[in-house]
Design an enzyme around this catalytic site. Structure first.
Site, PDB file in Angstrom:
ATOM      1  N   ARG A  97      48.143  60.426  22.240  1.00 17.38           N
ATOM      2  CA  ARG A  97      49.389  60.251  23.017  1.00 17.38           C
ATOM      3  C   ARG A  97      49.236  60.720  24.465  1.00 17.38           C
ATOM      4  O   ARG A  97      49.837  60.177  25.371  1.00 17.38           O
ATOM      5  CB  ARG A  97      50.524  61.017  22.317  1.00 17.38           C
ATOM      6  CG  ARG A  97      51.904  60.813  22.932  1.00 17.38           C
ATOM      7  CD  ARG A  97      52.955  61.484  22.050  1.00 17.38           C
ATOM      8  NE  ARG A  97      54.181  61.776  22.787  1.00 17.38           N
ATOM      9  CZ  ARG A  97      55.249  60.976  22.821  1.00 17.38           C
ATOM     10  NH1 ARG A  97      55.235  59.833  22.179  1.00 17.38           N
ATOM     11  NH2 ARG A  97      56.327  61.322  23.495  1.00 17.38           N
TER      12      ARG A  97
ATOM     13  N   ILE B 177      58.598  57.175  27.492  1.00 20.94           N
ATOM     14  CA  ILE B 177      57.845  57.077  26.242  1.00 20.94           C
ATOM     15  C   ILE B 177      58.696  57.868  25.252  1.00 20.94           C
ATOM     16  O   ILE B 177      59.065  59.014  25.512  1.00 20.94           O
ATOM     17  CB  ILE B 177      56.399  57.632  26.376  1.00 20.94           C
ATOM     18  CG1 ILE B 177      55.666  57.591  25.034  1.00 20.94           C
ATOM     19  CG2 ILE B 177      56.363  59.020  26.956  1.00 20.94           C
ATOM     20  CD1 ILE B 177      54.165  57.946  25.137  1.00 20.94           C
ATOM     21  N   SER B 178      59.053  57.233  24.150  1.00 18.92           N
ATOM     22  CA  SER B 178      60.005  57.855  23.219  1.00 18.92           C
ATOM     23  C   SER B 178      59.450  59.113  22.587  1.00 18.92           C
ATOM     24  O   SER B 178      58.223  59.305  22.510  1.00 18.92           O
ATOM     25  CB  SER B 178      60.393  56.869  22.122  1.00 18.92           C
ATOM     26  OG  SER B 178      61.110  55.807  22.665  1.00 18.92           O
ATOM     27  N   GLN B 179      60.380  59.901  22.084  1.00 18.27           N
ATOM     28  CA  GLN B 179      60.027  61.089  21.296  1.00 18.27           C
ATOM     29  C   GLN B 179      59.130  60.648  20.135  1.00 18.27           C
ATOM     30  O   GLN B 179      59.395  59.615  19.511  1.00 18.27           O
ATOM     31  CB  GLN B 179      61.346  61.671  20.778  1.00 18.27           C
ATOM     32  CG  GLN B 179      61.245  62.850  19.878  1.00 18.27           C
ATOM     33  CD  GLN B 179      62.591  63.132  19.196  1.00 18.27           C
ATOM     34  OE1 GLN B 179      63.550  62.421  19.416  1.00 18.27           O
ATOM     35  NE2 GLN B 179      62.624  64.166  18.394  1.00 18.27           N
ATOM     36  N   PRO B 180      58.053  61.395  19.808  1.00 20.89           N
ATOM     37  CA  PRO B 180      57.148  60.970  18.733  1.00 20.89           C
ATOM     38  C   PRO B 180      57.876  60.640  17.430  1.00 20.89           C
ATOM     39  O   PRO B 180      57.561  59.657  16.769  1.00 20.89           O
ATOM     40  CB  PRO B 180      56.216  62.178  18.558  1.00 20.89           C
ATOM     41  CG  PRO B 180      56.237  62.869  19.873  1.00 20.89           C
ATOM     42  CD  PRO B 180      57.594  62.638  20.449  1.00 20.89           C
TER      43      PRO B 180
END
Lengths: 796, 231
Positions: free
Chosen positions: B53, B79-82
């Site tokens: 990531r 970039i979204s939260q994992p």
């Protein structure tokens, strides 16, 4: 010097209020508006801080302060320009939206607050020195201060017609520079006049080449402009805001479109105001046999009737007016308070909108929607309320926005305006946990009960799509044919019948399932007799709101925070109702800083000695009382006149001017200490009386002509404001006679409490309503009465 | 001076210690943010364990790459939260022989995760600059089964339709009809709804027997949101 000091003070005060208002607009346009509110509130504590500093160096100020006046005013003007330049640099790195992600941005936020604090601090320092060193003329000085503030607000309003917001700080910064020049001693004038004129060239240059603040990349206009081939092709400036029209080949709009729609959603241009999305510009010629709104829950009213007379409240860019016309309605009234938008649609955008607003069947009215409902007498077959919230929810960012159009009082007025078979349509975006749909449902149900309707379910239906829920309320019961037509509509559009006769329990979620299985039962409980128990048990406040407390989007129950924290977790809790949390945080920060600012001077003027408690009580009491009354008057007169921007300005100038006259007359009317408590008691009684009679009086006279309403407003505002303008100069005069050491401290206290009371007034209004804000103002004035009675201010 | 900082940066990033540090952080992310919150599909967990990531976030945020939240990637995008990426991936239930369409490439992270599981990923990015950087990044990382297309994703990708799953990362106030049409019978579409910085919910769209149904899921942020059952 004697007369020049009044002009100078007036100009400085005008610049302070105008700068405050323009900063609010500028920062709101480029960043998140709630943080703008926080930044400005903290910056205004510069007034309190000036009192703190003056209290610490009072002796020196009495001797040398006058020499500082002109430089302070000049630096204050330059600081206005300086912080704007500084902001243009720091806003490239700082983004309020990223506070949630990166703690570095909290540091930037503090830096921004401190920098915005400076011009207010410097300006207030100059005002404070004038009050200390010319206290014998305090009546005239306070008049100049208040009059200047009022004029500053009006001048800013006028400037918004001719200047873009980015040009205004430079225009405003000229005022303190001129104020500084006015009081330069004559012997220095010839030497300083040329450098001063050179200095004036700086703001003149910045009006021509304004400093632009970078817009946050997360604002909706920034995101739109990132799309390929996007461009701003039309801009307008006015007190209604900075309007921008964006064109892009990829912009489309079809709110909550059914998943059964297989057609083409047209490309449209989008209108933005102060960087925030307003609506699409859509012409009717784009639609042949199908309009995409036919495939949304908005269409339910047209599925069962063809309303002739349609009223659209807060009609924005006229999307629903166009739809009504397309569906064959013959008399459409669109109410939109932003005149700039309707003017654009009538003129420059007429061809794009197929001359919608100049169509003979369509009439645009530029009024506040709630005001329109209070004054209009026509009957309508369909009243369309604005959409509630937006796609994806707003996490409570509108918590402090007055939304009069959704109050039970407004709904009742809508009901009165309905024709025999008339209907009210309102659509809410779904949010989780459910708040908006449940509150509007509760409001509709309670309004119906107040109107004596007992069979709620035969008058109220609700359909839900994947993202929206629309309520349709009919004056007469829905017929069997209408109910069947709506059932058919649901199955064609993949909508679910939340409230519709002949709906089986298993049919409530056929197409659009909710993981939150409590929604359907919540709806049932609201329309049942157990509504009160449900309100009490629900974790969020979803009770209907009234005109005296019109905060439709504030759902947080402070007494349930512990339960919400258990459910959502400590970290997550603020994100569900972020708007109100920021206001509460602002209040805490402001109070903590104010306490420091108020307590600090006590180390210099010594803790022992008399008069401190009385000075604190008296000046905090009159500071809070004045601001509370001002907040309520502005809100009430906005409804009265129907034009928020102008009403707020008119009330402000009437209030400040009347108070200024009161200040002028204070030394004549109040000659002895014994009369002071009577004056404060009189103010207490008038405020109490107004708390009770103001709203009914305004409702009774709302239909008068504009001229009569202006006269009536002056008659109402003048006596109250006249007397409210007296306590501050009288208090300072008495201190000057008996306890001069306290004057700067009193100035600081007044400054701190003016800021605290503005934020506190918002919290009280949200929690209890405007009536309680007025009662709180009474309590504040009673504190001042107590201070005078117990403390014997004259001897302190 | 500039070349010196680039050299220094390259040395640090390529050092074994540095890589090991990220490996540990990634393992912790999978364990604490995903597994413990109910991400159970082995193929999804393996993909998160594998995809680096920190190579998908801007240099300024590399140290925060495995933190439990979204990060900005420029142009107003994130970039979204994992956890959101994992939850969305698990919900569409990707199969090894599957074909997935993603609308909104952004950094390319979601596409990379999907590419570890399925046969082919088509991803469309509307902002040219993001499309270009994602293409370069994914190419550099050796992803042969991802095709990045810089275009308006509104009309989907008709020539490659139908898709087993469609992942829409940038939601609008309506779901484009063409995307519904390009979804395979029995296919799933997932859409995040709401602000990436505040509260997001997910919506699952399913196409079965020519009928389209949706399911709105609970809000997700740092932990899955669960309402008390007492009401």
């Amino acid at each position: 010097m004697s007369r020049r000091i009044y002009f100078s003070l007036g100009l400085l005060s005008a610049s302070m209020i105008a700068f405050q208002l323009v900063l609010m607009q500028l920062i709101s346009a480029v960043q998140w508006s709630y943080f703008a509110y926080m930044v400005i509130s903290i910056a205004l504590l510069g007034y309190g801080a000036s009192g703190t500093l003056l209290a610490m160096i009072r002796s020196w100020i009495e001797k040398h302060g006058n020499k500082l006046l002109s430089p302070l005013m000049t630096i204050s003007g330059l600081a206005m320009l300086g912080i704007l330049w500084f902001s243009s640099v720091i806003f490239k790195r700082f983004d309020t939206y990223l506070i949630f992600v990166d703690t570095t941005h909290i540091v930037y936020l503090i830096i921004v607050c401190v920098s915005f604090f400076m011009p207010f601090f410097l300006g207030a320092l100059a005002i404070g020195i004038i009050y200390i060193n010319y206290v014998s003329r305090i009546g005239f000085l306070y008049f100049a201060d208040l009059f200047g503030s009022g004029v500053g607000g009006i001048v800013l309003l006028a400037l918004l017609w001719v200047c873009f917001p980015s040009q205004l700080p430079a225009v405003i910064a000229m005022l303190p520079l001129i104020a500084g020049m006015l009081i330069v001693p004559k012997k220095w004038f010839r030497i300083l006049v040329f450098p001063s004129l050179i200095l004036l060239l700086i703001p003149v240059y910045l009006v021509c080449v304004p400093i632009q603040l970078p817009v946050s990349e997360f604002k909706s206009i920034s995101k739109t402009l990132n799309l390929p081939e996007s461009e701003i092709y039309l801009e307008r400036k006015s007190p209604y805001g900075h309007i921008q029209l964006v064109r892009s080949p990829v912009l489309r709009y079809a709110p909550g479109l059914s998943l059964s729609f297989e057609g083409e959603v047209p490309v449209v241009d989008m209108l933005f105001c102060n960087g925030n999305w307003v609506g699409p510009i859509i012409g009717l010629s784009q639609f042949d046999t199908t309009h995409f709104l036919d495939f949304t829950t908005h269409a339910m009213s047209y599925r069962i009737s063809t309303p002739e007379n349609v009223l659209i409240l807060e009609g924005g860019t006229a999307l629903f007016a166009g739809y009504a016309l397309w569906k064959g309605s013959g008399n459409i009234v669109l109410v939109e308070e932003n005149k700039e938008i309707t003017d654009l649609l009538k003129n420059e955008l007429a061809s794009q909108s197929d001359s919608l607003l100049v169509h003979p069947y369509v009439r645009a009215v530029n009024l506040h929607a709630r005001h329109f409902l209070l004054t209009d007498t026509n009957q309508y077959d369909l009243i369309i309320l604005p959409e509630i919230e937006s796609f994806g929810g707003t996490s409570g960012v509108n918590a402090l926005k007055e939304q009069y159009v959704f109050t039970t009082d407004a709904l009742a007025d809508c009901w009165e305006r309905l024709s025999g078979n008339g209907m009210i349509e309102v659509t809410a975006w779904l949010d989780y946990p459910a708040r908006n749909p449940l509150r509007i449902l509760a409001s509709l149900v309670e309004m119906l009960e107040e109107k004596g309707v007992t069979s709620i379910e035969s008058h109220l239906v609700a359909l839900r799509s994947w993202g929206t829920i629309s309520f349709l309320l009919k004056k007469t019961p829905f017929t069997q044919e209408e109910v069947f037509a709506l059932h058919e509509f649901c199955s064609q559009m993949y909508f679910d019948a939340v409230l519709l006769p002949h709906t089986q329990v298993n049919d409530i979620e056929v197409f659009n399932h909710l993981e939150d299985t409590t929604f359907a039962s919540s709806v049932r409980q609201i329309i049942s007799a157990q509504r009160e128990e449900f309100y009490a048990a629900y974790d969020f406040n979803i009770r209907p709101v009234r005109d005296m407390r019109p905060y439709f989007s504030q759902f947080l129950k402070l007494n349930r925070l512990h339960k919400l924290r258990d459910t959502l977790g400590n970290t997550n809790l603020p994100f569900f109702e972020v708007g109100y949390f920021i206001v509460l945080l602002t209040f805490i920060v402001v109070v903590v800083i104010a306490i420091v600012l108020i307590v600090l001077p006590l180390f210099f003027i010594r803790w022992q000695g008399h008069g401190k408690l009385f000075t604190l009580l008296y000046f905090s009491g009159i500071g809070i009382g004045f601001m509370f009354v001002e907040v309520v008057l502005i809100q009430q007169f906005i409804l009265y006149f129907g034009h928020p921007v102008f009403a707020a300005s008119a009330v402000l100038i009437a209030l400040l001017l009347s108070s200024g006259i009161g200040s002028l007359r204070s030394s004549v009317l109040i000659k002895s200490y014994g009369q002071l408590w009577k004056l404060l008691s009189l103010i207490f009684l008038i405020v109490l009386l107004y708390a009770i009679i103001l709203m009914p009086l305004l409702r009774i006279t709302i239909s008068l002509s504009f001229v009569w309403k202006i006269l009536f407003s002056i008659v109402l505002i003048f006596p109250l404001a006249f007397f409210m303008g007296m306590p501050f100069p009288i208090g300072l005069r008495l201190l000057s006679e008996h306890n001069k050491v306290m004057i700067p401290w009193a100035w600081g206290i007044n400054g701190c409490f003016s800021v605290i009371s503005t934020v506190l007034a918002a919290i009280i209004a949200v929690e209890a309503g405007y009536f309680w804000v007025m009662l709180a103002a009474c309590i504040a004035y009673s504190l001042a009465v107590a201070a005078v009675l117990i403390g014997r201010l004259v001897r302190v | 001076m500039k070349w010196l900082s680039i050299l220094l940066g390259t040395l640090i990033v390529s050092s074994p210690l540095y890589a090991q540090n990220f490996d540990q952080k990634r393992a912790a992310m999978v364990q604490n943010q995903l597994r413990q919150r109910g991400i159970v599909q082995t193929n999804v967990l393996e993909a998160f364990q594998k995809v680096e990531r920190h190579l998908f976030v801007p240099a300024a945020y590399t140290s925060m790459a495995y933190s439990d939240g979204p990060l900005p990637i420029g142009y107003g995008q994130t970039i979204s939260q994992p956890y959101i990426v994992a939850y969305m991936t698990q919900l569409v239930n990707p199969k090894p022989n599957g074909k997935v369409l993603e609308i909104g490439t952004g950094s390319g992270y979601q596409a990379a995760i999907l590419a570890e599981i399925v046969e082919k990923v088509y991803t469309i990015e509307i902002i040219p600059e993001l499309g270009k950087s994602a293409t370069d990044r994914l190419k550099e990382l050796g992803y042969q089964n991802i095709e990045v297309i810089t275009a308006d994703g509104y009309h989907g990708l008709e020539e490659q339709a139908p898709f087993d799953a469609i992942v829409v990362t940038a939601a609008a106030e309506h779901i484009p009809p063409s995307l519904i049409q390009q979804l395979k019978e029995g296919g799933k579409m997932i859409i995040p709804v709401g602000s990436p910085f505040l509260v997001q919910t997910l919506m699952l769209v399913e196409k079965k027997a020519k009928k389209v149904t949706t399911k709105s899921l609970m809000p997700v942020r740092f932990v899955p949101f669960t309402r008390s059952q007492e009401k």
